[in-house]
Design an enzyme around this catalytic site. Structure first.
Site, PDB file in Angstrom:
ATOM      1  N   ALA A  89      -7.545 -35.383   3.678  1.00  4.27           N
ATOM      2  CA  ALA A  89      -8.124 -35.860   4.901  1.00  4.27           C
ATOM      3  C   ALA A  89      -7.788 -37.427   5.393  1.00  4.27           C
ATOM      4  O   ALA A  89      -7.909 -38.012   4.225  1.00  4.27           O
ATOM      5  CB  ALA A  89      -9.473 -35.373   5.194  1.00  4.27           C
ATOM      6  N   LYS A 100      -7.173 -35.338  10.389  1.00  5.50           N
ATOM      7  CA  LYS A 100      -6.007 -35.034   9.791  1.00  5.50           C
ATOM      8  C   LYS A 100      -5.002 -35.540  10.546  1.00  5.50           C
ATOM      9  O   LYS A 100      -4.914 -35.794  11.898  1.00  5.50           O
ATOM     10  CB  LYS A 100      -5.741 -33.692   9.179  1.00  5.50           C
ATOM     11  CG  LYS A 100      -7.094 -33.510   8.405  1.00  5.50           C
ATOM     12  CD  LYS A 100      -6.908 -31.951   7.527  1.00  5.50           C
ATOM     13  CE  LYS A 100      -5.484 -31.803   7.164  1.00  5.50           C
ATOM     14  NZ  LYS A 100      -4.973 -32.784   6.237  1.00  5.50           N
ATOM     15  N   GLU A 109      -0.523 -27.855   9.072  1.00  7.33           N
ATOM     16  CA  GLU A 109      -1.607 -27.947   8.307  1.00  7.33           C
ATOM     17  C   GLU A 109      -2.545 -27.070   8.702  1.00  7.33           C
ATOM     18  O   GLU A 109      -3.379 -26.292   8.294  1.00  7.33           O
ATOM     19  CB  GLU A 109      -1.968 -29.548   8.112  1.00  7.33           C
ATOM     20  CG  GLU A 109      -1.295 -30.284   7.133  1.00  7.33           C
ATOM     21  CD  GLU A 109      -1.894 -31.738   7.079  1.00  7.33           C
ATOM     22  OE1 GLU A 109      -1.315 -32.340   6.229  1.00  7.33           O
ATOM     23  OE2 GLU A 109      -2.432 -32.116   7.946  1.00  7.33           O
ATOM     24  N   LYS A 127     -12.537 -41.864   2.308  1.00  8.37           N
ATOM     25  CA  LYS A 127     -12.525 -40.856   3.491  1.00  8.37           C
ATOM     26  C   LYS A 127     -13.735 -40.436   3.933  1.00  8.37           C
ATOM     27  O   LYS A 127     -13.500 -39.691   5.278  1.00  8.37           O
ATOM     28  CB  LYS A 127     -11.356 -39.659   2.947  1.00  8.37           C
ATOM     29  CG  LYS A 127     -10.016 -40.244   2.171  1.00  8.37           C
ATOM     30  CD  LYS A 127      -9.251 -40.879   3.216  1.00  8.37           C
ATOM     31  CE  LYS A 127      -7.946 -41.138   2.623  1.00  8.37           C
ATOM     32  NZ  LYS A 127      -7.310 -39.902   2.185  1.00  8.37           N
TER      33      LYS A 127
HETATM   34  C1  5RP Z   1      -1.259 -35.433   6.620  1.00  6.77           C
HETATM   35  C2  5RP Z   1      -2.714 -35.320   6.388  1.00  6.77           C
HETATM   36  C3  5RP Z   1      -3.180 -35.988   5.093  1.00  6.77           C
HETATM   37  O1  5RP Z   1      -3.995 -34.961   4.695  1.00  6.77           O
HETATM   38  C4  5RP Z   1      -4.047 -37.122   5.402  1.00  6.77           C
HETATM   39  O2  5RP Z   1      -3.348 -37.898   5.981  1.00  6.77           O
HETATM   40  C5  5RP Z   1      -4.414 -37.850   4.155  1.00  6.77           C
HETATM   41  O3  5RP Z   1      -3.356 -38.323   3.434  1.00  6.77           O
HETATM   42  P1  5RP Z   1      -3.550 -39.246   2.047  1.00  6.77           P
HETATM   43  O4  5RP Z   1      -3.965 -38.393   1.074  1.00  6.77           O
HETATM   44  O5  5RP Z   1      -2.062 -39.788   1.731  1.00  6.77           O
HETATM   45  O6  5RP Z   1      -4.597 -40.231   2.316  1.00  6.77           O
HETATM   46  O7  5RP Z   1      -3.369 -34.908   7.218  1.00  6.77           O
HETATM   47  O8  5RP Z   1      -0.916 -35.005   8.077  1.00  6.77           O
END
Ligand code: 5RP
Length: 215
Positions: A89, A100, A109, A127
């Site tokens: 996320a 997301k 997703e 996050k």
């Molecule tokens: C992709 C997403 C990813 O889960 C979100 O961007 C988190 O990414 P990361 O683990 O690289 O921080 O929603 O569409």
């Protein structure tokens, strides 16, 4: 000792693999999200390869990575329900509602999340927020509707910006909406879903995560 963000993501990923090993019945299909935290998860998943019935991927990038570790990728249409979906996320609040789509894979997703009994969110501490809205909200839109949708997002108080040079796996574009107040994530997700031309908004509040693994 302090961990850097990649080490935190690796720790979260390892904890998620443990969770899958303990909770996914042998031979079942696993839902797999997208992003860098998920990439660490896929890399750590190899030891479970033999006991997985396969995996449903939420993006082309994830599909390639899963295939590279020798796990068969299964079409979602060949299965009724997934027991577990693991995904990252960009923001997650205390009620496990999320923003997301930072990686642009939000539509697939959301589809895989909707088909899953348990959504396990893997998110390092950076996050986790008290309330959603600092991360610009990604919205996947049909290209011909971009301008019209952008006008409506401005009317809602946001600052939409077209993600430059980016086309989703579904052939659409992304508007990243800055400075949008999100006092009620369910209401906003519901409202955004009604705008013609919006394919998916990056709010995951109607179907939040069921579990957060933070390392
Ligand atoms: C992709 C997403 C990813 O889960 C979100 O961007 C988190 O990414 P990361 O683990 O690289 O921080 O929603 O569409």
């Amino acid at each position: 000792m302090l961990m850097d963000q990649d080490e935190q993501k690796r720790a979260v990923a390892r904890a998620a693999v443990d969770h899958v090993a303990r909770n996914l019945p042998e031979g079942e299909i696993l839902g797999v999200g997208s992003g860098s935290t998920v990439n660490f998860f896929i890399d750590a998943l190899s030891p479970l390869r033999a006991r997985l019935g396969g995996a449903v991927a939420s993006s082309e990038a994830t599909r390639r990575r899963i295939e590279a570790i020798g796990v068969p990728v299964v079409d979602l249409n060949t299965t009724d329900r997934l027991a577990i979906y693991v995904d990252g996320a960009d923001e997650i609040d205390p009620r496990l509602r999320m923003i997301k789509g930072g990686g642009g894979a939000l539509t697939q997703e959301k589809i895989v999340a909707a088909a899953s009994e348990v959504f396990v969110c893997i998110a390092d501490p950076s996050k986790q927020v008290k309330s959603l809205g600092r991360f610009p909200l990604p919205i996947e839109v049909i290209p011909m509707a971009t301008r019209q949708i952008a006008r409506q997002l401005v009317a809602l108080g946001g600052e939409p910006r077209l993600r430059k040079g980016f086309v989703t796996d579904n052939g659409n574009v992304i508007l990243d909406v800055h400075r949008l107040a999100i006092p009620d994530p369910v209401a906003l997700e519901t409202a955004l879903n009604q705008i013609p031309g919006v394919v998916t908004c990056g709010l995951f509040a109607l179907r939040p995560a069921d579990r957060l693994i933070q390392g």
